[in-house]
Scaffold this active site. Structure first.
Site, mmCIF file in Angstrom:
data_model
loop_
_atom_site.group_PDB
_atom_site.id
_atom_site.type_symbol
_atom_site.label_atom_id
_atom_site.label_comp_id
_atom_site.label_asym_id
_atom_site.label_seq_id
_atom_site.Cartn_x
_atom_site.Cartn_y
_atom_site.Cartn_z
ATOM 1 N N GLY A 187 35.021 35.200 23.310
ATOM 2 C CA GLY A 187 34.905 36.328 21.630
ATOM 3 C C GLY A 187 33.980 35.444 20.728
ATOM 4 O O GLY A 187 33.538 33.935 20.809
ATOM 5 N N GLY B 281 33.804 36.108 17.281
ATOM 6 C CA GLY B 281 33.855 35.920 16.141
ATOM 7 C C GLY B 281 35.497 36.229 15.846
ATOM 8 O O GLY B 281 36.209 34.653 15.929
ATOM 9 N N SER B 282 36.205 36.536 15.478
ATOM 10 C CA SER B 282 37.858 36.537 14.612
ATOM 11 C C SER B 282 38.451 36.181 16.686
ATOM 12 O O SER B 282 39.636 35.569 16.384
ATOM 13 C CB SER B 282 38.186 37.602 13.748
ATOM 14 O OG SER B 282 38.286 38.863 15.098
ATOM 15 N N GLU C 170 41.021 45.680 18.882
ATOM 16 C CA GLU C 170 38.969 45.830 18.270
ATOM 17 C C GLU C 170 39.466 47.063 18.148
ATOM 18 O O GLU C 170 38.176 47.650 18.521
ATOM 19 C CB GLU C 170 38.644 44.824 18.841
ATOM 20 C CG GLU C 170 39.111 43.785 19.299
ATOM 21 C CD GLU C 170 38.109 42.606 18.211
ATOM 22 O OE1 GLU C 170 37.312 42.844 17.237
ATOM 23 O OE2 GLU C 170 38.885 41.587 17.848
#
Length: 191
Positions: free
Chosen positions: A25, A27-28, A99
């Site tokens: 990951g 990003g968030s 996502e």
């Protein structure tokens, strides 16, 4: 490609016989870890740069006023730091929905802090998806982020939490930090 990528992702990889796989990951997924994992390690992927070029009309904005979230853009000399999670394949039942806004799963090689490597997956929103917004001046991106709010909260929260997480990882992401500085100036937030 339609913005809803759930079915595309479900047909991209066959997990038969696989008990665990790495997911990175950037990003968030660094700070919003709302899924089970078996192991977590800082990791980086080479040849990709983090950019706020993906629209978010399902989490951090609306269809009428999309927010901006990160995706990866190919850049030969770039190194994008993030967090890798070793997960059971059944986690993708949830993550593919989370996502879904234009992100597809791709194979990638990740490098851990100790220099070892592993193959895994990464979600990338490619520029051919309906929600892709593309490049814009960092001040304009910050202004759009300042105004956007969606079901997951203000877009500014996404940016600020990501910037804090990248500092904790020791990632000097000049793109993210420049947008953060513009946002803080626009909203008169403390540094």
């Amino acid at each position: 490609m339609p913005a809803n990528s759930i079915e595309d992702n479900r047909s991209r990889f066959n997990f038969d016989g696989i008990e665990a796989i790495w997911l990175v990951g950037y990003g968030s997924l660094i700070y919003k870890v709302d899924f089970p994992f078996l192991e977590q390690r800082p990791a980086a992927i080479r040849g990709w740069a983090r950019r706020f070029w993906q629209g978010s009309h399902d989490h951090r904005g609306t269809p009428e006023a999309p927010g901006r979230v990160v995706t990866l853009i190919e850049q030969p000399d770039a190194v994008c730091k993030g967090v890798a999670y070793r997960v059971s394949p059944n986690v993708f039942e949830y993550l593919d929905v989370r996502e879904k806004n234009g992100y597809l799963r791709f194979s990638t090689t990740m490098t851990f802090d100790d220099g070892s490597h592993a193959e895994g997956l990464v979600y990338i929103a490619t520029e051919d998806n309906e929600a892709f917004l593309g490049e814009a001046p960092e001040a304009d991106i910050a202004r759009q982020i300042a105004l956007a709010t969606g079901p997951s909260g203000p877009n500014s929260e996404y940016l600020l939490r990501l910037a804090d997480s990248l500092r904790q990882l020791g990632d000097d992401c000049s793109h993210t930090f420049a947008i953060e500085a513009c946002l803080r100036a626009e909203e008169r937030l403390p540094c």
